[in-house]
Scaffold this active site. Structure first.
Site, short mmCIF file in Angstrom:
data_model
loop_
_atom_site.label_atom_id
_atom_site.label_comp_id
_atom_site.label_asym_id
_atom_site.label_seq_id
_atom_site.Cartn_x
_atom_site.Cartn_y
_atom_site.Cartn_z
N LEU A 1 -3.97 -5.56 -4.89
CA LEU A 1 -2.86 -4.60 -4.83
C LEU A 1 -1.60 -5.20 -4.18
O LEU A 1 -1.66 -5.72 -3.07
CB LEU A 1 -3.30 -3.36 -4.04
CG LEU A 1 -2.29 -2.20 -3.98
CD1 LEU A 1 -2.09 -1.61 -5.36
CD2 LEU A 1 -2.74 -1.14 -3.00
N ASP A 2 -0.45 -5.08 -4.87
CA ASP A 2 0.85 -5.48 -4.33
C ASP A 2 0.89 -6.96 -3.93
O ASP A 2 1.66 -7.34 -3.04
CB ASP A 2 1.23 -4.61 -3.12
CG ASP A 2 1.36 -3.14 -3.50
OD1 ASP A 2 1.70 -2.88 -4.68
OD2 ASP A 2 1.12 -2.27 -2.65
N ALA A 3 0.08 -7.76 -4.56
CA ALA A 3 0.01 -9.17 -4.18
C ALA A 3 0.34 -10.11 -5.34
O ALA A 3 0.21 -11.32 -5.21
CB ALA A 3 -1.38 -9.49 -3.63
N GLY B 1 0.80 -1.22 0.00
CA GLY B 1 0.00 0.00 0.00
C GLY B 1 0.83 1.26 0.00
O GLY B 1 1.96 1.28 -0.49
#
Lengths: 284, 284, 284, 284
Positions: free
Chosen positions: D227-229, D201
């Site tokens: 997100l960001d995964a 995040g």
């Protein structure tokens, strides 16, 4: 960032130095934002660096120097004080390889490297566009076997005219004449593309490839008369294995070179590097 | 873990090697659990390592060797096959310093190092208790200027009697005679306490301290007649700065030494290290 | 090594602290062998650590404390002074895994870790022989779901009886009750087998494996009531790739865990770790 | 460098795959310059990458595909073959921060990154000069809360028009809509400025500063809806300590970000990254 003065001191170690200096600073209300000390117990030398908020002191650099001089004499100090608002003047010297120059010029442009770059000198014209796009004058001084004396006389003139404090050999790939090494002692920073003292001299990656090492490196150091033997500021390495050719090592090494040179130069610009004999104290 | 066979091959590079070998394995239903290949384009040599589940093949090592020999001859291969159930026999040699021995003996005791250690040989008695607590015989063979020939004859006898595949110099601190280096070529592993080729020979940390380097290292290599010049298996480094004395470097270096030696030995035990000329291919 | 006193100070930042302290030391002829300072400009807190040669001062610790107290009060200091000749007393707690214990016990035995270890407490008996071979008493306190209160009462009694300054959870694998965390605040050091805050809680290597990370790590921290959330002393990582199974990560992680724990403990023993809020200043 | 074909394969693991593929290649005289294999024993999936000298094969890509298809079907392979002479087309997306762009554009200009860059898209105009100096078209597509749908429709149109294979978010700092993530699955590469899964995040360096970590990092990954995964391609870290402010971490982190992104992109361009589930196999 508040403007700061940076005071660096090197002197024979004895009791009371810190007290003397910190009293001096406290007496004038000096607000210390960073302080570093080092006693080299082997050579009995003491090193010290202070950052002081300029607006906390009642005087400027000249008065500081006047007031501090008696203390410096008493303790036999080599010392200097600099003002963060007076940016160091750095002449970059390069050849054909761009990676260190691209890196340094961007760090300068973005404000990360707080210095002025009055001039870039090169023995080739390959990087002229790059340099000029950054708004920096580029001077081409070809160095050949038959014109070395004239070329280096011209380079010396250009450095002096630019009022440079610091010269950076950003993969300049030429040997600096002894007289210049001596004149600008501890002012010329080189990046050598090996983990010194391994593979000094020419074609270090090819030497490393031949030896079959598993790590390659780069070394940022002050230039002295003896090739690749000056005081080391910083070093770093990257892992390699049997799959890397000498060309791969050259490619991987570029990233280490530019990182190590940028770090070394930044510390130099911030007066974090104190030289004693052939070694450095780096207050980073 | 299922028992595996490990097949390692080094041969002149040409088209069809992988096909030939993988056909051979597939023909007999060989289940490959790990495969590594390397073509050294410069010297035109090909390297290959396969782990194959032993229970997927219809025969044992001897029959494998018989069946594979014609292929090996056709392609001019240097090759070997080993069985993960036949543990290598490792003789450790040490002196007074304990750190590498403590590390290796614990890795062995915990099962991390899959080998037998029939014997430890030392020129000093300092580590006898440590070794014997692990249930391993300890033999004290003092090496003096006046008894070198006898001492190394005795050492050679002990190594042979122990039917050792591998000898590890775990900070043994003595120079192995050329005849032994040759007899056990690519079987003697040494840990040198510097980042070779920097600081070969004696007292490398003190050399490093004098030079003012910013990284110190260790090198695991096969022993050859020329001191500290054999094929490198692995290297690593640790960062130092002006605060570290030579004694600090010795202390910090110990951790690098033991880590690099343990890694190098483990790869050797798993037949992951192929030597070609004075360089290694490490399939790790 | 000459005996030294170590003075650590944390106080609100203001002008004149260094002068005050260094004057105090200079007045009594104190020979400073190492000095570190840090101003945290965000929280306006000042941190300071001095090592002073004991034989340069005209008095012992008690008189030092008496003489320094007024200064400490004036500047609202949290401070302590310790004597390098009075070794800290460290209770180790472990479970079944040996690697950190082997490492710490050897560092202690070789003199690298300057502390006393009056006692090892474990909830399993696996490491009893190892501990006792080092000449250290081993107490088995089984912790089960149905006896936690009694078990931790016994552990608390043992720690107090041993007059421990420091408790090290060397892969103890149990959650310490909040009351003990509070009682021994900043005295209990844990090694967590992940790069916190990633993968707090149980089975971090398996979490890391599932996520497909390319680096795994370990974290040495002070234990607080909230699990794996205390002030971090040190962290490190090792590179992994697709070839590593979760079991491989466990194996590779062990080396990081033991190195990070040993470093963190050594810095703690040397009073190099100052805690402020949930963060540490580490003068290493 | 000789032109090469790169063949990548992912399929359920079974006996005989390597034999089948290497026979196919050997039958046509294919000269393999690099081969990598990986059996994921947990999920029973096999991964394979070959580089083959194009001039050693008697046909081009189309005929290769025709000839290889039956084998691919038989073994249920996901596979692709690419030609090193057909450079991938990469659209870069950026915002205001220059460091990753300067780095990528220089690597492209110097030939280190073998790809075409038909277009740079940005939501700000700050980097227009930089991009255009490299001779690359720059399109400004402002993204605001009230125009997201139109903006991303325009971006999608630009990407498609540019016939891009790959989109690189070089610190683009905007969340890509799920529909685009899905449309360009495993084709959008992001650099996240933390060591994921720590500090996903916004403002990861400030999160890291607050937590008091001793290492900060960056993660290069494929973008997925969450997100960001997405699957991680590469990660790296740099050491920090109490002296670094959040601003220092931002500065130090930039060097890690650009290095990790450049490595991840290079491996992607060379078809070295195979995705399986949410993890990557990286044959580097």
């Amino acid at each position: 960032m508040h403007p700061t003065y940076t005071l660096t001191i090197s002197c024979p170690d004895r009791v009371g130095i810190v007290a003397k200096v910190s009293n001096f600073l406290a007496m004038y209300g000096g607000w210390i934002t960073e302080a570093n000390h080092h006693s080299d117990l082997e050579v009995q030398q003491f090193f010290m660096r202070h950052e002081i908020r300029a607006d906390s002191l009642p005087f400027g650099l000249d008065a500081f120097r006047t007031a501090f001089s008696p203390i410096a004499k008493e303790y036999d100090m080599q010392w200097q004080i600099s003002d963060s608002q007076t940016r160091k003047r750095v002449v970059l010297m390069c050849s054909k390889e761009a990676h260190c120059m691209v890196d340094l010029l961007h760090r300068w442009q973005s404000g990360e490297l707080a210095c002025d770059i009055p001039l870039v000198i090169s023995n080739h014209q390959d990087l002229q566009d790059l340099v000029e796009w950054h708004g920096i004058p580029f001077v081409h001084v070809p160095v050949r076997k038959d014109n070395k004396a004239e070329a280096y006389a011209e380079i010396e003139r250009l450095i002096d005219e630019a009022q440079a404090d610091t010269v950076v050999l950003a993969r300049y790939m030429q040997i600096i004449p002894p007289a210049l090494c001596e004149k600008y002692a501890h002012q010329i920073i080189n990046i050598h593309h090996s983990f010194l003292p391994s593979f000094a001299g020419a074609k270090p990656y090819h030497q490393a490839y031949e030896r079959g090492v598993k790590l390659i490196g780069a070394t940022c150091h002050y230039v002295t008369e003896e090739l690749d033997a000056g005081p080391i500021i910083d070093q770093d390495i990257v892992r390699v294995n049997h799959r890397q050719t000498a060309a791969d090592m050259v490619r991987l090494g570029r990233d280490v070179e530019k990182a190590v040179l940028a770090r070394g130069l930044m510390w130099h610009l911030q007066d974090r590097v104190l030289v004693h004999g052939n070694k450095t104290v780096v207050f980073n």
